[in-house]
Structure formats: structure tokens, C-alpha cells
Write an enzyme that holds these catalytic residues in place. Structure first.
Site, PDB file in Angstrom:
ATOM      1  N   SER A   1      10.935   4.983   0.306  1.00 53.52           N
ATOM      2  CA  SER A   1      12.009   5.941  -0.022  1.00 53.52           C
ATOM      3  C   SER A   1      12.972   6.110   1.149  1.00 53.52           C
ATOM      4  O   SER A   1      14.196   6.044   0.979  1.00 53.52           O
ATOM      5  CB  SER A   1      11.431   7.290  -0.466  1.00 53.52           C
ATOM      6  OG  SER A   1      10.490   7.785   0.460  1.00 53.52           O
TER       7      SER A   1
ATOM      8  N   HIS B   1       4.064   4.296  -4.485  1.00 60.94           N
ATOM      9  CA  HIS B   1       4.610   5.224  -3.476  1.00 60.94           C
ATOM     10  C   HIS B   1       4.406   6.654  -4.004  1.00 60.94           C
ATOM     11  O   HIS B   1       3.285   7.042  -4.328  1.00 60.94           O
ATOM     12  CB  HIS B   1       6.077   4.839  -3.224  1.00 60.94           C
ATOM     13  CG  HIS B   1       6.740   5.510  -2.051  1.00 60.94           C
ATOM     14  ND1 HIS B   1       6.061   6.179  -1.066  1.00 60.94           N
ATOM     15  CD2 HIS B   1       8.065   5.618  -1.715  1.00 60.94           C
ATOM     16  CE1 HIS B   1       6.928   6.657  -0.168  1.00 60.94           C
ATOM     17  NE2 HIS B   1       8.152   6.342  -0.553  1.00 60.94           N
TER      18      HIS B   1
ATOM     19  N   HIS C   1      -3.097   2.357   2.347  1.00 62.79           N
ATOM     20  CA  HIS C   1      -1.786   2.601   2.948  1.00 62.79           C
ATOM     21  C   HIS C   1      -1.283   1.336   3.629  1.00 62.79           C
ATOM     22  O   HIS C   1      -2.084   0.557   4.153  1.00 62.79           O
ATOM     23  CB  HIS C   1      -1.844   3.745   3.973  1.00 62.79           C
ATOM     24  CG  HIS C   1      -0.516   4.360   4.223  1.00 62.79           C
ATOM     25  ND1 HIS C   1       0.361   3.861   5.150  1.00 62.79           N
ATOM     26  CD2 HIS C   1       0.109   5.416   3.633  1.00 62.79           C
ATOM     27  CE1 HIS C   1       1.457   4.598   5.133  1.00 62.79           C
ATOM     28  NE2 HIS C   1       1.349   5.545   4.220  1.00 62.79           N
TER      29      HIS C   1
ATOM     30  N   ARG D   1      -2.026  14.026   6.488  1.00 56.25           N
ATOM     31  CA  ARG D   1      -1.458  14.895   5.437  1.00 56.25           C
ATOM     32  C   ARG D   1      -2.538  15.223   4.393  1.00 56.25           C
ATOM     33  O   ARG D   1      -2.550  16.298   3.818  1.00 56.25           O
ATOM     34  CB  ARG D   1      -0.238  14.220   4.792  1.00 56.25           C
ATOM     35  CG  ARG D   1       0.862  13.899   5.799  1.00 56.25           C
ATOM     36  CD  ARG D   1       1.938  13.012   5.197  1.00 56.25           C
ATOM     37  NE  ARG D   1       1.414  11.713   4.777  1.00 56.25           N
ATOM     38  CZ  ARG D   1       2.117  10.799   4.123  1.00 56.25           C
ATOM     39  NH1 ARG D   1       3.372  11.030   3.812  1.00 56.25           N
ATOM     40  NH2 ARG D   1       1.568   9.636   3.786  1.00 56.25           N
TER      41      ARG D   1
ATOM     42  N   ASP E   1      -1.371  11.473  -1.217  1.00 52.73           N
ATOM     43  CA  ASP E   1      -1.317  11.807  -2.643  1.00 52.73           C
ATOM     44  C   ASP E   1      -2.670  12.117  -3.249  1.00 52.73           C
ATOM     45  O   ASP E   1      -2.747  12.582  -4.386  1.00 52.73           O
ATOM     46  CB  ASP E   1      -0.656  10.642  -3.400  1.00 52.73           C
ATOM     47  CG  ASP E   1       0.772  10.437  -2.930  1.00 52.73           C
ATOM     48  OD1 ASP E   1       1.501  11.433  -2.825  1.00 52.73           O
ATOM     49  OD2 ASP E   1       1.152   9.286  -2.655  1.00 52.73           O
TER      50      ASP E   1
HETATM   51  N1  HAX Z   1      -7.298   0.321  -4.877  1.00 51.11           N
HETATM   52  C1  HAX Z   1      -7.546  -0.989  -5.172  1.00 51.11           C
HETATM   53  N2  HAX Z   1      -7.057  -2.017  -4.481  1.00 51.11           N
HETATM   54  C2  HAX Z   1      -6.320  -1.729  -3.391  1.00 51.11           C
HETATM   55  C3  HAX Z   1      -6.054  -0.408  -2.990  1.00 51.11           C
HETATM   56  C4  HAX Z   1      -6.558   0.641  -3.793  1.00 51.11           C
HETATM   57  N3  HAX Z   1      -6.322   1.910  -3.534  1.00 51.11           N
HETATM   58  N4  HAX Z   1      -5.304  -0.452  -1.878  1.00 51.11           N
HETATM   59  C5  HAX Z   1      -5.096  -1.740  -1.597  1.00 51.11           C
HETATM   60  N5  HAX Z   1      -5.699  -2.531  -2.508  1.00 51.11           N
HETATM   61  C6  HAX Z   1      -5.652  -3.975  -2.630  1.00 51.11           C
HETATM   62  C7  HAX Z   1      -4.214  -4.417  -2.832  1.00 51.11           C
HETATM   63  O1  HAX Z   1      -3.815  -4.248  -4.181  1.00 51.11           O
HETATM   64  C8  HAX Z   1      -4.272  -5.854  -2.375  1.00 51.11           C
HETATM   65  O2  HAX Z   1      -4.884  -6.591  -3.406  1.00 51.11           O
HETATM   66  P1  HAX Z   1      -4.374  -8.096  -3.746  1.00 51.11           P
HETATM   67  O3  HAX Z   1      -4.505  -8.882  -2.474  1.00 51.11           O
HETATM   68  O4  HAX Z   1      -5.285  -8.533  -4.842  1.00 51.11           O
HETATM   69  O5  HAX Z   1      -2.934  -7.966  -4.166  1.00 51.11           O
HETATM   70  C9  HAX Z   1      -5.256  -5.782  -1.207  1.00 51.11           C
HETATM   71  O6  HAX Z   1      -6.044  -4.582  -1.425  1.00 51.11           O
HETATM   72  C10 HAX Z   1      -4.612  -5.693   0.152  1.00 51.11           C
HETATM   73  O7  HAX Z   1      -3.707  -4.607   0.165  1.00 51.11           O
HETATM   74  P2  HAX Z   1      -3.431  -3.819   1.536  1.00 51.11           P
HETATM   75  O8  HAX Z   1      -2.826  -4.786   2.491  1.00 51.11           O
HETATM   76  O9  HAX Z   1      -4.643  -3.093   1.949  1.00 51.11           O
HETATM   77  O10 HAX Z   1      -2.382  -2.711   1.086  1.00 51.11           O
HETATM   78  P3  HAX Z   1      -0.801  -2.861   0.927  1.00 51.11           P
HETATM   79  O11 HAX Z   1      -0.165  -2.569   2.229  1.00 51.11           O
HETATM   80  O12 HAX Z   1      -0.440  -4.148   0.261  1.00 51.11           O
HETATM   81  O13 HAX Z   1      -0.496  -1.716  -0.125  1.00 51.11           O
HETATM   82  C11 HAX Z   1      -0.678   0.471  -1.068  1.00 51.11           C
HETATM   83  C12 HAX Z   1      -0.567  -0.362   0.232  1.00 51.11           C
HETATM   84  C13 HAX Z   1      -0.504   1.922  -0.724  1.00 51.11           C
HETATM   85  C14 HAX Z   1       0.442   0.018  -2.020  1.00 51.11           C
HETATM   86  C15 HAX Z   1      -2.053   0.201  -1.694  1.00 51.11           C
HETATM   87  O14 HAX Z   1      -3.060   0.641  -0.828  1.00 51.11           O
HETATM   88  C16 HAX Z   1      -2.221   0.845  -3.059  1.00 51.11           C
HETATM   89  O15 HAX Z   1      -1.830   0.235  -4.068  1.00 51.11           O
HETATM   90  N6  HAX Z   1      -2.794   2.101  -3.134  1.00 51.11           N
HETATM   91  C17 HAX Z   1      -2.917   2.834  -4.363  1.00 51.11           C
HETATM   92  C18 HAX Z   1      -1.580   3.503  -4.725  1.00 51.11           C
HETATM   93  C19 HAX Z   1      -1.285   4.648  -3.791  1.00 51.11           C
HETATM   94  O16 HAX Z   1      -2.108   5.514  -3.529  1.00 51.11           O
HETATM   95  N7  HAX Z   1      -0.031   4.702  -3.301  1.00 51.11           N
HETATM   96  C20 HAX Z   1       0.424   5.788  -2.426  1.00 51.11           C
HETATM   97  C21 HAX Z   1       0.534   5.332  -0.967  1.00 51.11           C
HETATM   98  C22 HAX Z   1       0.999   6.431  -0.038  1.00 51.11           C
HETATM   99  C23 HAX Z   1       2.409   6.776  -0.334  1.00 51.11           C
HETATM  100  O17 HAX Z   1       3.352   6.027  -0.141  1.00 51.11           O
HETATM  101  N8  HAX Z   1       2.590   7.929  -0.888  1.00 51.11           N
HETATM  102  O18 HAX Z   1       3.805   8.292  -1.353  1.00 51.11           O
END
Ligand code: HAX
Length: 436
Positions: free
Chosen positions: A240, A270, A317, A326, A372
Site C-alpha cells: 500500500s 495484504h 510476512h 503489532r 492481521d
Molecule cells: N500459509 C500457507 N503458506 C504460506 C503462508 C501462510 N500463512 N505464508 C507463506 N506461505 C507460503 C507461500 O505461499 C509460498 O508458497 P509457494 O512457494 O508454494 O508459492 C512459500 O510459503 C514462501 O513464501 P514466503 O517467502 O514465506 O512469503 P512471501 O514473502 O512470499 O509472502 C505473505 C508473504 C504475507 C504474502 C504470505 O506469508 C501469506 O500469504 N500470508 C497469509 C496472508 C496474510 O496474512 N497476509 C497479511 C500479511 C501482513 C500484511 O501485509 N498485512 O496487511
């Protein structure tokens, strides 16, 4: 000129001169290297922007101008409540100083005096179907207020570069002042038959927001102050903040820049994760037939979610490698005020159960809870159970950091952002050449 603007002008003029001198002498200094995995991996860790208001460390989490959340809870003025006032955080992010009670009261007054929302914004909202997702409504309402942008008006009148920060500051203050009214209007029209509540101009910014949403409980008001403070900023690289930064680098006005940021925040990876977490929890307790599930039951449910190819919302994250401070701040609030709440208990059980399961997958870089994973359980406790609205709350708070940072970008004369893209064909040829 007001005192905050005066301070900002003084500091930004000095820093701009320092940056110029630094770049003249050290502009060719190498600050890192870029790997192919980063080019294909969402630019993780590549330093590409300057963002003054906060910094994120993988282990320590967020620091606002050097202060951690527990430190802010000690140091920022609390007004009539127990939690820090978001006004104080905005002041800190903008000029790097902890404000006094008096300075914060002055800022509250400024925002009250600037809080008038143009009538056409309500007309835009009222034209939308009642079940339009609140983030769509929020985005359109912000866009509609760009008609009032000082920046656009002054730019079209021939404003000089040296005045960009000034017009941005005015838009920033007006935008922040208006957002609680806009968000509360969306909430009341979506969930309370358009039974709107007039602002109470005697209250601080977050308390007035809680009042216009329709909540009278003092503890909820304090929760809003805390919520608005901790969600405000997370350095510049998050989706964002980065979106706003990118849009604003074209000299599009702060309203359009912030509306774009809200488009990013509305994604489930996000900010929309806050609604997804509570949906996940409610679906889980429904499927398990109890609001008091055992850790074993939760573990099975989490594993089945992962087996279905879904993420566990509220965990993981892109930068953090520890539980999000947080999350911890909200847990501390829950421990003080609502530790017997059943849904809060589920959040805490998930905190025990989920990290080892995510760790066992061998690919998740951060198995810990993020911001979150706790917020929904707190909000639901006080009766704010319309979870589609949760990301709007996040958005109102995020404005504080983002628009303060935009003031700095324009004051320092930040350039049009324009990174380089490559094709996969280029990458394949590059790798082949290296090998040869
Ligand atoms: N559940 C299952 N799998 C997860 C995961 C979770 N909570 N977090 C990461 N992974 C997976 C990814 O999908 C990725 O899988 P693939 O290789 O098969 O694509 C792998 O683990 C490696 O990911 P990473 O490098 O650890 O994490 P990223 O930096 O790519 O992504 C995310 C970070 C936040 C997008 C990710 O952890 C996620 O999808 N979390 C769940 C959604 C979430 O809670 N989002 C809010 C984040 C905080 C925020 O911005 N708030 O506003």
C-alpha cells in the site's frame, strides 16, 4: 503558517541540502547486488526507495522514527484515554519529535477544522449498491475527494517545484481529517440502514471515529486509538505504501495516490487478510462445532486448509522473521481487557499451533503471526462484527504514515519512480552467457 508546517519546512530544507551533498560525493557507492531470484521474487529486499517515516527490521519489527510500539505506548500523549493518540504518531512521523500534550491537542483541532467532506462524496457513495464491499466504497470516496486537491489546483496554476511539499502537506492534513467521517458513513450506510451519526467536535480523532461508527464503550475508543496508531506505517516497501509512493512520484495528487494505496491494501495477501482471518476462525469453529476447540482439533483444521492449497491468513510476512510487534501489542490489550473471550482464546491457540505446522512445510520463511491475526477478535468482542469493514479501519490508519511520507517525498524532490523490467527471454540469455 502553522507550527507543524514550519518545523517540517525547516527540517526538510536542511535534509534536502544534506542529501544533495551526500549524492554529489557518494552517489556511485554500491549499496547491494540484485539476484535473479529477487528479480523473479517480487523485488524482496532490494533497496529502491527513500521513505522517512518508519523502518522495518526482520527481527525487531517496526520502528517509527526509531521508536518501537512499546516505547510509543510509554511516550506518546494519551489525551483522555490510556492508549497513544494517533495524532502524536503523525507528528512524530512527520518531524521526528515526540509531541507534547498541547501540540497534540492543537493537531486534533486542526483535523477537526479540516474535516468537512464534500457533498458529492456522499452522493458517489449513495449511488453504489448497498452491498458494495466497503473497500470499493472507500476507494471511490477518496478518489471523489480529489476534486478538492490543493496540489492539483496549484499545479494547474503553475506552482513551482519548491512549493510541492506545501500543497502536499495541505492535502495530507485535509485527507486525514476527512477519512473518519467517510469511513463511518460507509459503515453506517452498509450496516445500519444509513442511520448516520454526526461528528462530535469535542473528541480526539480516533474517539470521534469510534463515536461516528456508533460505539460508546470507552475501552473500544481506546482500542481505536491503539489500532489507528499501530497500523499507520510499515516502512515504504509494503504494497500500500509503495503504491502511494509510486503514484505520487508522477505528481498525481495525494488523494489519487492514497486511493491507489487502498487498492493494494484491499488484496488478501495484504490488508484484506484481517477480514480473511476472522472469516477463517468463524468457519473453523462452525466446522468443529465448538467455540472452544482443542489445540489438536485446530491443528487438524489448519493442516486440512493447507492440504486444500490455501494459505493460513494472518501468518507469514515478506520481511518479518519474528511475531509481529503489532500482533503482540493487540495481544497485550486483549490480556488486559478481554482475556476470557472465546474467540480471543482461539487466536491464542492458533498462535501456539500454526507456527510449527508452517515450519514443517519447509518453505514458509516466517511462520509467525502478523498484524492481521489478532485485530478481528478484538473488534468482534465489542460488537464490530461486520468483518468486510475491517480493511477500511486499516486504511484510515495507514493514511497517517503514507501521507506523511508523501510530504517528505515531495519536499526532498523525489524523482518519477521507474525501475527496470526484463523478459524471461532476457533472463535465460543472461544466465546462458554467464555460464559460458
Ligand atoms: N500459509 C500457507 N503458506 C504460506 C503462508 C501462510 N500463512 N505464508 C507463506 N506461505 C507460503 C507461500 O505461499 C509460498 O508458497 P509457494 O512457494 O508454494 O508459492 C512459500 O510459503 C514462501 O513464501 P514466503 O517467502 O514465506 O512469503 P512471501 O514473502 O512470499 O509472502 C505473505 C508473504 C504475507 C504474502 C504470505 O506469508 C501469506 O500469504 N500470508 C497469509 C496472508 C496474510 O496474512 N497476509 C497479511 C500479511 C501482513 C500484511 O501485509 N498485512 O496487511
Amino acid at each position: 503558517m502553522n507550527v507543524l508546517k514550519e518545523k517540517f519546512k525547516e527540517q526538510s530544507t536542511a535534509l534536502k541540502a544534506e542529501v544533495r551533498a551526500m549524492l554529489k560525493e557518494h552517489g556511485d557507492t554500491v549499496v547491494g547486488e540484485v539476484k535473479l531470484s529477487q528479480v523473479f521474487g517480487g523485488a524482496r529486499g532490494i533497496k529502491t526507495m527513500v521513505y522517512e517515516t518508519s523502518e522495518l527490521d526482520a527481527q525487531d519489527g517496526i520502528r517509527f522514527r526509531g521508536y518501537s510500539i512499546p516505547e510509543l505506548k510509554e511516550l506518546l500523549p494519551t489525551g483522555d484515554g490510556k492508549e497513544p493518540l494517533p495524532e502524536g504518531l503523525f507528528w512524530l512521523m512527520l518531524v521526528g519529535e515526540i509531541p507534547t500534550e498541547e501540540e497534540v491537542r492543537w493537531l486534533t483541532g486542526q483535523w477537526i477544522s479540516r474535516s468537512h467532506v464534500p457533498e458529492h462524496t456522499f452522493t458517489v457513495l449513495d449511488a453504489l449498491p448497498i452491498d458494495t464491499h466497503p473497500m470499493i466504497q472507500f476507494n471511490l470516496a477518496i478518489t471523489s475527494m480529489a476534486t478538492d486537491s490543493c496540489f492539483s489546483k496549484r499545479y494547474s496554476e503553475g506552482m513551482s517545484k519548491g512549493e510541492y511539499w506545501d500543497a502536499t502537506f495541505e492535502d495530507a492534513m485535509n485527507l486525514i481529517a476527512r477519512l473518519p467521517r467517510v469511513a463511518a458513513y460507509i459503515y453506517r450506510r452498509s450496516y445500519h440502514n444509513g442511520d448516520h451519526i454526526a461528528p462530535d467536535l469535542t473528541l480526539d480523532w480516533a474517539a470521534n471515529f469510534a463515536h461516528m461508527l456508533g460505539f460508546k464503550d470507552e475501552t473500544f475508543t481506546d482500542l481505536m486509538r491503539l489500532y489507528m496508531t499501530i497500523h499507520a506505517d510499515h516502512e515504504g516497501g509494503n504494497a500500500s505504501a509503495h503504491t502511494a509512493f509510486l503514484i505520487n512520484s508522477t505528481l498525481a495528487d495525494p488523494y489519487l495516490s492514497f486511493a491507489g494505496a487502498m487498492g493494494s491494501l484491499a488484496g488478501p495477501l495484504h490488508g484484506l487478510a484481517n477480514q480473511e482471518v476472522i472469516k477463517f476462525i468463524l468457519k473453523m469453529v462452525d466446522a468443529l462445532g465448538t467455540r472452544n476447540p482443542s489445540e489438536e482439533q485446530i491443528a487438524e483444521y489448519v493442516k486440512s486448509t493447507l492440504a486444500a492449497g490455501k494459505v493460513i491468513p494472518g501468518y507469514g510476512h515478506a520481511v518479518l522473521r519474528q511475531p509481529d510487534p503489532r500482533f503482540t501489542a493487540q495481544k497485550v490489550f486483549a490480556e488486559e481487557h478481554l482475556q476470557d473471550d472465546e474467540i480471543v482464546q482461539v487466536v491464542w491457540k492458533l498462535f501456539k499451533v500454526v507456527p510449527p505446522i508452517l515450519d514443517s512445510l519447509g518453505k514458509v520463511k516466517n511462520p509467525w503471526p502478523n498484524v492481521d491475526s489478532h485485530s478481528g477478535a478484538l473488534l468482534i468482542h465489542y460488537g464490530l462484527d461486520q468483518y468486510s469493514f475491517y480493511t477500511v479501519l486499516f486504511g484510515v490508519s495507514r493514511a497517517l504514515g503514507v501521507v506523511a511520507a508523501l510530504c517528505w517525498s515531495r519536499a526532498l524532490g523525489g524523482p518519477l519512480e521507474r525501475p527496470k523490467s526484463v523478459t524471461t527471454k532476457w533472463a535465460k540469455e543472461f544466465v546462458a552467457k554467464k555460464k559460458a
